[in-house]
Scaffold this active site. Structure first.
Site, PDB file in Angstrom:
ATOM      1  N   ASP A 314       0.798  -1.223   0.000  1.00  0.00           N
ATOM      2  CA  ASP A 314       0.000   0.000   0.000  1.00  0.00           C
ATOM      3  C   ASP A 314       0.834   1.277   0.000  1.00  0.00           C
ATOM      4  OD1 ASP A 314      -2.521  -1.069  -0.297  1.00  0.00           O
ATOM      5  OD2 ASP A 314      -2.713  -1.506   1.832  1.00  0.00           O
ATOM      6  N   TYR A 397      -9.890  -0.681   1.990  1.00  0.00           N
ATOM      7  CA  TYR A 397      -9.408  -0.693   3.361  1.00  0.00           C
ATOM      8  C   TYR A 397      -9.024   0.695   3.848  1.00  0.00           C
ATOM      9  CZ  TYR A 397      -9.249  -5.219   5.599  1.00  0.00           C
ATOM     10  OH  TYR A 397      -9.592  -6.357   6.271  1.00  0.00           O
TER      11      TYR A 397
END
Ligand code: NI
Length: 660
Positions: A314, A397
């Site tokens: 990420d 997320y």
């Protein structure tokens, strides 16, 4: 290496900067872009997938004196030619007004690697996929005819050269249907459709369509308009600090009780804490030079074609900091809040402000210490912590990064994972040991969220060593005649090869960073202790693509000798890279005794999704502690005020009675 002067250079103060570790300013980002434009490096098709501050020289930072303007501010900009896929990396001194260096990134050659994705590529991938007749046919086959609101996800494809695409700028897109603009896009996965998108060529190079699971159509919206009236049973809980918070802020420098530190922020790592010191007897003693979470990986454990390749980085693939939320008072942070704004570069290299990116406040934290001696008044002192946090949203997320500073000299990092489980679809009632059904017809693949903290330690200076401690049970015998004895062993991790370690809850394993020069009252080197909260390491098999690329996640601890080039544990460009970072660096096997030591600590969560995680997941926590262990000569919080002697008005309606 070439150098060229332009008239845009100027002293740091003219860009609003007073310290080498200050965050990048909008003026600096504008100036850097302008310098690159003058140098002829920016065309209409050029984009800036990555623009980061160059970390200032450590010795120069340590030597810096307040008021001095005599330091360099540079950025490193990654330039992507969207028409050809060419990638260059340019270092720009904003102070000198020069391009210091330009290098080609060999993205077409092993071990490959691509810069992080641009925000505009999310839309571009969706346009490419939706225009593809094979994808349209795959939707029509499932009875989906109106794809106006259909969501096509921009996903990093991992690294699978045997499947083609190596050396090209690729995405793999999965499809989630959305019937109207406000529909929860994650609730209606269209199983089995995988589009391999070449972003440079602008085409779908392959479309997989081999799932016939029905699309789940249940509504799973969680906004107040959809969930109905909120409960009314909760009474207000107000945090008030009528005299204001106990911290002070000067620019990016924070002082709170015995702690001082500097707040930093950048597009890839997000929040960075610099030069953390703890005051002891009037002296600000160094603890950590720089702390951040520069990478994380989210590998999936489902062998099915739509998901076996998923292992999101990420930070390196999606730019965690660039995805930071603007935080809201009363929701994200409660109480007397100080916010820090951040600025990152957008896709075109222009400044993109993120107001309220970082939030800082104090929290009551129960009891710090207490004792009651018979016949004597109870001695109780309240604990309090300074909280410095930010949240980033990457696709489905949401990740919170919360640093806590305590009055007893402890530092804690807590990561919070929330948001929406990445779901697939299956025939209701299907048993799947890699992806349990969490709602009728919706499966949640097993996966991990493994974070890697980079802790550039400086325990009483830069010269530090690393030790490991394990509890040892002593066999009953001459050394242990009553069977009660146990002890502990400390061993030096003298080289990088010895400092690749895993947590062990059976032996209470902890790691220490000790000072080369300073001793405490009992004659031992002063030290801080890393206390892990053990959890599963990377579950992917050694030799797998995920394990090669996320080598940092194969072990809980790595220690390295400081090298300013080693900032990202999976390498600078993990996107579609064969694998880089800690594994390669530590093969140098540098000595770690009385060295400038950097700890890399992997920790995290392993999720077997459950119905309660749907349709939006309650926060799950992971993290670790850094605690003084022989750093101080006694409990540093003996001088905390005894609130029991204050009036109830001073401490709140019910205060003052707790200890009487
Ligand atoms: Ni999860």
């Amino acid at each position: 290496m070439t150098t060229e002067t332009t008239p845009t250079g100027a002293a740091p103060s003219s860009f609003g900067v007073t310290h080498p570790l200050d965050m990048l300013t909008a003026a600096e980002i504008r100036a850097a872009r302008e310098i690159l434009v003058r140098r002829g490096l920016v065309e209409e098709t050029t984009r800036f997938p990555r623009l980061l501050p160059v970390e200032p020289d450590k010795q120069a930072v340590l030597a810096h004196r307040p008021g001095s303007d005599d330091f360099d501010r540079s950025v490193v900009a990654t330039l992507l030619e969207t028409g050809t896929g060419r990638v260059r990396e340019a270092v720009v001194s904003v102070t000198a007004g020069t391009v210091t260096s330009v290098r080609e990134l060999p993205t077409a050659e092993p071990p490959y690697g691509q810069p992080p994705y641009l925000f505009e590529e999310y839309d571009r991938a969706a346009e490419i996929v939706k225009a593809d007749p094979r994808w349209q046919a795959a939707m029509a086959r499932r009875g989906i005819t109106d794809t106006t609101h259909t969501f096509v996800t921009p996903l990093a494809p991992g690294f699978f050269p045997e499947e083609g695409g190596a050396g090209r700028r690729m995405m793999r897109s999965l499809t989630f249907h959305r019937r109207h603009a406000g529909d929860n896009p994650w609730a209606h996965p269209v199983e089995g459709v995988v589009a391999h998108v070449d972003l440079t060529a602008g085409e779908v190079v392959r479309l997989e369509d081999d799932g016939d699971a029905p699309v789940p159509w249940d509504d799973w919206d969680y906004t107040p308009e959809r969930t109905g009236p909120a409960r009314t049973s909760l009474k207000p809980l107000e945090i008030t600090q009528p005299e204001g918070p106990s911290f002070s802020v000067e620019g990016t420098r924070v002082r709170w009780e015995n702690w001082t530190l500097r707040i930093g922020f950048n597009a890839q790592e997000g929040l960075v804490l610099n030069r953390i010191t703890f005051r002891d007897g009037g002296e600000d003693r160094p603890v950590v030079y720089r702390a951040s979470v520069p990478e994380m990986v989210v590998p999936y454990g489902d062998p099915a074609p739509p998901r076996f390749w998923i292992s999101y980085f990420d930070a390196g693939e999606y730019s965690l900091g660039k995805n930071a939320n603007s935080l809201k008072l009363g929701c994200d942070c409660l109480g007397e809040i100080t916010y820090f704004d951040a600025v990152v570069a957008d896709d075109r290299g222009d400044p993109m402000p993120i107001p309220h990116a970082v939030c800082m406040h104090e929290e009551d934290y129960g009891i710090l210490w207490k004792h009651t001696e018979p016949g004597e008044p109870s001695q109780v002192r309240r604990s309090r912590r300074l909280v410095i946090s930010y949240f980033a949203t990457v696709g489905n997320y949401d990740y919170g990064f919360f640093w806590y500073f305590y009055l007893d000299g402890s530092i804690q990092l807590e990561t919070k994972a929330t948001g929406i489980v990445f779901a697939g679809a299956a025939e209701p009632g299907t048993e799947n040991s890699h992806a349990p059904e969490i709602a009728p017809g919706i499966i949640g693949p097993v996966h991990q969220h493994l974070f890697c903290a980079r802790l550039d330690m400086s325990v009483d200076g830069q010269a530090n060593s690393v030790e490991e401690e394990n509890l040892v049970a002593v066999p009953t015998g001459p050394q242990n005649p009553h069977g009660n004895a146990f002890t502990y062993e400390r061993s030096r991790l003298a080289r990088e090869s010895q400092a690749v370690r895993d947590a062990d809850s059976e032996t209470g394993r902890r790691w220490y960073v000790t000072s080369a020069h300073r001793r405490n009252a009992v004659g031992r080197p002063t030290s801080y202790q890393l206390t892990p909260m053990p959890g599963p390491r990377l579950m992917a098999q050694p030799g797998s693509s995920a394990a090669n690329r996320a080598e940092f996640a194969r072990h809980h601890l790595w220690a390295t000798a400081y090298d300013p080039a080693e900032r990202f544990p999976a390498g600078d460009y993990p996107n579609q890279h064969a694998g880089d970072g800690l594994g390669r660096w530590t093969r140098a096997d540098r000595p770690l005794t009385d060295a400038d030591v950097v700890l890399w600590h992997t920790f995290g969560l392993t999720h077997i999704p459950r119905p309660e995680d749907w349709p939006v997941m309650p926060v799950d926590y992971a993290g670790f502690w850094l605690k003084p262990h022989g750093f101080l000569d006694a409990n540093p919080a003996l001088d905390l005020p005894d609130w029991s002697t204050r009036s109830s008005r001073e401490v709140g309606t019910h205060g003052g009675e707790c200890c009487s």
